[in-house]
Write a protein that holds these residues in place. Structure first.
Motif, PDB file in Angstrom:
ATOM      1  N   THR A 267      -0.482  -1.612  -0.445  1.00 18.71           N
ATOM      2  CA  THR A 267      -1.504  -0.587  -0.679  1.00 18.71           C
ATOM      3  C   THR A 267      -2.190  -0.211   0.630  1.00 18.71           C
ATOM      4  O   THR A 267      -2.414   0.965   0.905  1.00 18.71           O
ATOM      5  CB  THR A 267      -2.571  -1.114  -1.670  1.00 18.71           C
ATOM      6  OG1 THR A 267      -1.883  -1.793  -2.714  1.00 18.71           O
ATOM      7  CG2 THR A 267      -3.380   0.009  -2.261  1.00 18.71           C
ATOM      8  N   THR A 269      -0.902  -0.502   3.628  1.00 16.94           N
ATOM      9  CA  THR A 269       0.064   0.212   4.459  1.00 16.94           C
ATOM     10  C   THR A 269       0.146   1.677   4.070  1.00 16.94           C
ATOM     11  O   THR A 269       0.226   2.559   4.918  1.00 16.94           O
ATOM     12  CB  THR A 269       1.457  -0.428   4.312  1.00 16.94           C
ATOM     13  OG1 THR A 269       1.314  -1.826   4.452  1.00 16.94           O
ATOM     14  CG2 THR A 269       2.402   0.083   5.357  1.00 16.94           C
ATOM     15  N   VAL A 270       0.126   1.940   2.752  1.00 14.59           N
ATOM     16  CA  VAL A 270       0.243   3.319   2.300  1.00 14.59           C
ATOM     17  C   VAL A 270      -1.057   4.086   2.565  1.00 14.59           C
ATOM     18  O   VAL A 270      -1.034   5.224   3.012  1.00 14.59           O
ATOM     19  CB  VAL A 270       0.600   3.371   0.795  1.00 14.59           C
ATOM     20  CG1 VAL A 270       0.651   4.808   0.304  1.00 14.59           C
ATOM     21  CG2 VAL A 270       1.937   2.695   0.563  1.00 14.59           C
ATOM     22  N   SER A 271      -2.190   3.424   2.321  1.00 10.93           N
ATOM     23  CA  SER A 271      -3.461   4.151   2.407  1.00 10.93           C
ATOM     24  C   SER A 271      -4.026   4.218   3.824  1.00 10.93           C
ATOM     25  O   SER A 271      -4.623   5.207   4.203  1.00 10.93           O
ATOM     26  CB  SER A 271      -4.504   3.506   1.500  1.00 10.93           C
ATOM     27  OG  SER A 271      -3.912   2.998   0.338  1.00 10.93           O
TER      28      SER A 271
ATOM     29  N   LEU B  17      -4.198  -0.759  -8.417  1.00 14.96           N
ATOM     30  CA  LEU B  17      -2.863  -0.511  -7.872  1.00 14.96           C
ATOM     31  C   LEU B  17      -2.335   0.845  -8.326  1.00 14.96           C
ATOM     32  O   LEU B  17      -1.818   1.629  -7.541  1.00 14.96           O
ATOM     33  CB  LEU B  17      -1.916  -1.583  -8.399  1.00 14.96           C
ATOM     34  CG  LEU B  17      -1.487  -2.595  -7.385  1.00 14.96           C
ATOM     35  CD1 LEU B  17      -0.643  -3.650  -8.061  1.00 14.96           C
ATOM     36  CD2 LEU B  17      -0.690  -1.916  -6.290  1.00 14.96           C
ATOM     37  N   ALA B  20      -3.983   3.500  -6.566  1.00 15.32           N
ATOM     38  CA  ALA B  20      -3.503   3.606  -5.191  1.00 15.32           C
ATOM     39  C   ALA B  20      -2.158   4.313  -5.135  1.00 15.32           C
ATOM     40  O   ALA B  20      -1.915   5.146  -4.266  1.00 15.32           O
ATOM     41  CB  ALA B  20      -3.403   2.229  -4.572  1.00 15.32           C
ATOM     42  N   LEU B  23      -2.470   7.941  -5.527  1.00 19.76           N
ATOM     43  CA  LEU B  23      -2.957   8.606  -4.319  1.00 19.76           C
ATOM     44  C   LEU B  23      -1.808   9.031  -3.426  1.00 19.76           C
ATOM     45  O   LEU B  23      -1.891  10.030  -2.728  1.00 19.76           O
ATOM     46  CB  LEU B  23      -3.873   7.664  -3.536  1.00 19.76           C
ATOM     47  CG  LEU B  23      -5.322   7.618  -4.007  1.00 19.76           C
ATOM     48  CD1 LEU B  23      -6.088   6.598  -3.190  1.00 19.76           C
ATOM     49  CD2 LEU B  23      -5.963   8.992  -3.866  1.00 19.76           C
ATOM     50  N   SER B  24      -0.734   8.220  -3.452  1.00 18.01           N
ATOM     51  CA  SER B  24       0.370   8.543  -2.557  1.00 18.01           C
ATOM     52  C   SER B  24       1.155   9.755  -3.062  1.00 18.01           C
ATOM     53  O   SER B  24       1.949  10.332  -2.351  1.00 18.01           O
ATOM     54  CB  SER B  24       1.281   7.333  -2.367  1.00 18.01           C
ATOM     55  OG  SER B  24       1.795   6.933  -3.599  1.00 18.01           O
ATOM     56  N   TYR B  84       5.344   7.434   7.587  1.00 17.09           N
ATOM     57  CA  TYR B  84       4.877   6.050   7.557  1.00 17.09           C
ATOM     58  C   TYR B  84       5.131   5.374   8.892  1.00 17.09           C
ATOM     59  O   TYR B  84       6.093   5.686   9.585  1.00 17.09           O
ATOM     60  CB  TYR B  84       5.597   5.255   6.460  1.00 17.09           C
ATOM     61  CG  TYR B  84       5.298   5.715   5.065  1.00 17.09           C
ATOM     62  CD1 TYR B  84       4.016   5.654   4.550  1.00 17.09           C
ATOM     63  CD2 TYR B  84       6.316   6.212   4.257  1.00 17.09           C
ATOM     64  CE1 TYR B  84       3.747   6.077   3.259  1.00 17.09           C
ATOM     65  CE2 TYR B  84       6.059   6.641   2.966  1.00 17.09           C
ATOM     66  CZ  TYR B  84       4.770   6.564   2.470  1.00 17.09           C
ATOM     67  OH  TYR B  84       4.516   6.981   1.197  1.00 17.09           O
ATOM     68  N   ASP B  85       4.276   4.394   9.192  1.00 17.33           N
ATOM     69  CA  ASP B  85       4.420   3.577  10.399  1.00 17.33           C
ATOM     70  C   ASP B  85       5.197   2.316  10.017  1.00 17.33           C
ATOM     71  O   ASP B  85       4.822   1.634   9.069  1.00 17.33           O
ATOM     72  CB  ASP B  85       3.009   3.207  10.889  1.00 17.33           C
ATOM     73  CG  ASP B  85       3.023   2.210  12.037  1.00 17.33           C
ATOM     74  OD1 ASP B  85       4.089   2.036  12.652  1.00 17.33           O
ATOM     75  OD2 ASP B  85       1.964   1.615  12.316  1.00 17.33           O
ATOM     76  N   LYS B  87       5.566  -0.227  12.077  1.00 19.30           N
ATOM     77  CA  LYS B  87       4.977  -1.303  12.886  1.00 19.30           C
ATOM     78  C   LYS B  87       6.032  -2.027  13.733  1.00 19.30           C
ATOM     79  O   LYS B  87       5.871  -3.201  14.077  1.00 19.30           O
ATOM     80  CB  LYS B  87       4.260  -2.331  12.010  1.00 19.30           C
ATOM     81  CG  LYS B  87       3.267  -1.720  11.048  1.00 19.30           C
ATOM     82  CD  LYS B  87       2.584  -2.808  10.248  1.00 19.30           C
ATOM     83  CE  LYS B  87       1.828  -2.250   9.072  1.00 19.30           C
ATOM     84  NZ  LYS B  87       2.684  -1.850   7.953  1.00 19.30           N
ATOM     85  N   GLU B  92       9.267  -3.933   7.158  1.00 23.35           N
ATOM     86  CA  GLU B  92       8.376  -2.825   6.826  1.00 23.35           C
ATOM     87  C   GLU B  92       9.155  -1.517   6.785  1.00 23.35           C
ATOM     88  O   GLU B  92       8.911  -0.653   5.948  1.00 23.35           O
ATOM     89  CB  GLU B  92       7.260  -2.713   7.878  1.00 23.35           C
ATOM     90  CG  GLU B  92       6.242  -3.826   7.827  1.00 23.35           C
ATOM     91  CD  GLU B  92       5.435  -3.802   6.538  1.00 23.35           C
ATOM     92  OE1 GLU B  92       5.102  -2.706   6.068  1.00 23.35           O
ATOM     93  OE2 GLU B  92       5.153  -4.890   6.004  1.00 23.35           O
ATOM     94  N   ARG B  99      10.555   3.518  -0.164  1.00 23.79           N
ATOM     95  CA  ARG B  99       9.433   4.197  -0.790  1.00 23.79           C
ATOM     96  C   ARG B  99       9.643   5.709  -0.727  1.00 23.79           C
ATOM     97  O   ARG B  99       9.438   6.416  -1.710  1.00 23.79           O
ATOM     98  CB  ARG B  99       8.139   3.799  -0.081  1.00 23.79           C
ATOM     99  CG  ARG B  99       6.889   4.152  -0.861  1.00 23.79           C
ATOM    100  CD  ARG B  99       5.628   3.892  -0.056  1.00 23.79           C
ATOM    101  NE  ARG B  99       5.579   2.577   0.481  1.00 23.79           N
ATOM    102  CZ  ARG B  99       5.260   2.300   1.757  1.00 23.79           C
ATOM    103  NH1 ARG B  99       4.978   3.276   2.595  1.00 23.79           N
ATOM    104  NH2 ARG B  99       5.244   1.068   2.182  1.00 23.79           N
TER     105      ARG B  99
END
Lengths: 309, 403
Positions: A267, A269-271, B17, B20, B23-24, B84-85, B87, B92, B99
């Motif tokens: 969460t 990471t996404v937000s 969750l 969240a 939100l994506s 997305y990062d 890292k 990841e 995703r």
């Protein structure tokens, strides 16, 4: 106690069977999260095996994990050895290394051990680069297999379950009894005639074996191995955080720690993609400060209080 | 904790969750085309990707949307970018690509930054049929990888051609009597540095060179002065370093301090970065490095100007242009097919030639043989001196002091 022990073993058995069906229910994103969670469950359970009873914070996970991943890659890429042969060799190398480190540091008090393991992954990465540079050369290390995420998931589940069963057996053995005494007071243990160094080294070797095995299984998922990526200190810290979140007094503690941590982490990471390291640090502080005994400790103290009132 | 309390907390957790994950899912407008991208914004590779990868992604999305979007059969569609990062962490990265593919359900994905990440992500691109036009991925296994992953394309060349490019420069100088046959070679003791040095040793020796100095240094070595002093003590006219960004800067700095008088000075990765010229100014005149561009074509001039205007910084003189070209290829292929049909787009890339800022690019067995291998700083510009199938290479000049 014995009855309780079998009850928890049965519960874990049911959980393992349920977990084995995850790939049939989902694939793609949630499966990739499940694979990551399973990787950390196996690593954190193996970590707890040693660090739970001894209270030594081991930061050696990254080193063992790296040995597993790196040896598979170099074996397959440089010497054309099959994955399965390397999967058998790598954990044994890790065990030998664990024995050497253990023999060198576990005779001393805990703090020497912690400091030593802190630099271990970096030291082995340096050693591996030196060998590559002077003897092997490097052609890029590829681990190309036909494993899918499902296969990797099931193999990791198998490792996690095995670690748990071994931990359960140790708990009921002379070694486990010795470890409990060592954890409470090492001086007393020595006076009782327990060979404390030997007991600690044996447990550390078992941890090393399984951490390396996880590295082996994850290598095909990475496909391309660079020493930098597999010998990362981050993995050692993540494992410690997750295990502490769960609680290290019980072997099933890490399972309770890993799953919420992975979901929260995801969460974050996404937000907040640009501030994940900050949150990692904050969560470490929060866990140590508010949950010194982890979720397991919280549950146990709550149930005790519940019973008392 | 009693059961009810536990249930209450679990429900609260799950609700958070769910919120969240909701939100994506940003506005699901039907008139946009969703494009995903995952690359490092933090970690060891961030330094490179923030120069070569991210600004080009931003520039491309900006330009396409400014034009009104991608021209599809049902009309123009603007790009909605989901980034997305990773890292600089493979676990990841894999999660983030999954995703994009299964949660965000993006229509296309821009290939990752870095060799390891391109290869680690290739099985996922291939599973969901996303075309993957890899740029910053230099390997000697192109044949095996493209056979394994039918939607994976390479555009920046293989390890051997990098070394061969530099060898050609040296051979030409040696044959015309401008340099002697002695070389001082060093490498960073890490994956890519070891690989390049390994390929270089036999190639240079076969070409009649003598390696009078051959040393390596660990990744992250802060003091590189012994390396330069050691090389300086030899008779070699040429200095080659298979280096990474931090040591490219470190070695050059030491060479300036020691006033290392060589005729050929080569450092590998990051020599083409604008920051390199920013730090050393005119001192690096005639330094050779990996990469290069032909800055004189109209397309390249326009690209460099737009890059500065939109992102506020100059592109590098190597992978930046390739990265932008790869996005142009993706754009042209999507428009050529006119709908979100990933298999058709992949086949379109395989069978067509694309007009890019680097000139026409086409793929031969999923590999483009159009790239620069060696460049040289000449009057503040890093110009290509050796290429594979690109015109505009300039003549190599000898290094003359560090002023």
């Amino acid at each position: 106690m014995t009855g309780q022990g079998f009850k928890s073993l049965t519960l874990i058995g049911v959980l393992v069977i349920a977990a084995a069906f995850v790939p049939f229910v989902t694939n793609g994103y949630w499966l990739s999260i499940a694979v990551t969670a399973m990787m950390y469950i196996a690593l954190a359970t193996a970590w707890t095996l040693f660090s739970g009873p001894t209270h030594y914070i081991s930061l050696a996970t990254g080193a063992f994990f790296g040995i597993g991943g790196y040896l598979v890659a170099t074996g397959m890429s440089d010497f054309d050895i099959s994955f399965w042969v390397m999967a058998a060799i790598a954990p044994i190398v890790a065990v030998v290394l664990a024995a050497l480190i253990g023999a060198a540091t576990l005779r001393l008090s805990g703090i020497y051990f912690v400091i030593f393991t802190l630099g271990l992954a970096e030291m082995i990465r340096g050693l591996v680069s030196w060998v590559q540079n002077n003897f092997l050369g490097s052609r890029g290390l590829y681990v190309l297999t036909d494993f899918t995420e499902e296969h990797i998931y099931w193999m990791l589940l198998g490792i996690a379950a095995t670690v748990y069963v071994i931990g359960w057996l140790i708990d009921r053995s002379k070694l486990g009894f010795a470890m409990k005494i060592i954890g409470n007071d090492e001086g007393v243990a020595k006076h009782l005639g327990i060979n404390t160094a030997r007991a600690k080294v044996i447990l550390f070797m078992i941890t090393g074996f399984f951490s390396a095995l996880v590295g082996v299984i994850v290598a095909p998922r990475y496909s391309y191995i660079e020493p930098n990526l597999v010998f990362s200190p981050e993995i050692s810290f993540m494992v410690v955080i997750m295990a502490l979140l769960g609680g290290t007094q019980r072997l099933w503690g890490p399972i309770i720690g890993v799953i919420p941590f992975i979901l929260i982490w995801e969460t974050i990471t996404v937000s907040f993609p640009n501030a994940t390291t900050l949150y990692l640090g904050l969560s470490f502080l929060a866990i140590v400060y508010f949950l010194p005994n982890g979720v397991v400790g919280l549950i146990e103290s709550l149930t005790k209080r519940g019973r008392a009132s | 904790m009693n059961k009810r309390k536990f249930l209450a907390r679990a429900t609260a957790g799950l609700t958070t969750l769910a919120a969240a994950s909701l939100l994506s899912f940003t506005a699901l407008a039907a008139d946009t085309i969703k494009i995903g991208t995952v690359a490092p914004k933090t970690g060891p590779l961030a330094g490179g990707s923030l120069v070569s990868q991210w600004p080009n992604v931003d520039l491309w999305v900006h330009e396409v949307n400014e034009r009104g979007g991608l021209k599809m059969k049902e009309g123009q569609k603007k790009i909605e970018l989901i980034a997305y990062d990773d890292k600089t962490n493979p676990t990841e990265h894999i999660k983030a690509v999954q995703r994009l593919a299964t949660q965000d359900k993006v229509d296309f994905i821009i290939a990752p930054y870095g060799t390891g990440f391109n290869i680690a992500a290739a099985p996922i691109y291939s599973k969901y049929g996303y075309p993957q036009i890899a740029v910053t991925s230099v390997t000697d296994q192109i044949g095996e990888l493209t056979e394994r992953f039918p939607s994976l394309f390479f555009t920046l060349g293989d390890t051997t051609s990098f070394v061969a490019g530099l060898k050609d420069v040296l051979v030409k100088l040696k044959d015309s009597g401008e340099i002697n046959n002695k070389i001082a070679m060093v490498n960073v003791a890490d994956a890519f540095g070891i690989e390049l040095a390994d390929v270089a040793r036999p190639l240079l020796q076969e070409a009649g060179f003598e390696l009078v100095y051959d040393k390596s240094y660990p990744l992250g070595t802060p003091d590189l002065s012994p390396i330069i002093k050691g090389a300086k003590a030899t008779e070699a006219d040429s200095f080659i370093a298979w280096s990474y960004p931090p040591d490219t800067f470190g070695l050059t700095e030491q060479a300036v301090i020691e006033n290392y008088d060589v005729k050929v000075f080569y450092t590998a990765v990051a020599t083409a970065f604008p920051a390199y010229a920013g730090k050393f100014g005119s001192k690096i005149e005639n330094v050779l490095g990996a990469g290069g561009v032909n800055p004189d074509t109209d397309e390249m001039k326009a690209y460099r100007a737009r890059h500065e205007e939109v992102t506020g910084k100059a592109p590098d003189y190597w992978a930046s242009a390739n990265t932008y070209a790869s996005l142009q290829i993706l754009e042209a292929a999507i428009e050529g097919v006119g709908e979100v049909d990933r298999e058709a787009v992949t086949n379109y890339i395989k069978s067509n030639t694309f007009d890019t800022i680097m000139g026409p690019i086409n793929f031969d067995d999923q590999n483009s043989n159009r790239f620069w291998t060696v460049g040289q700083w000449q009057e503040g510009v890093f110009r290509g001196v050796v290429s594979s199938n690109i015109e505009g290479a300039v003549d190599v000049k000898l290094k003359d002091g560090w002023n």
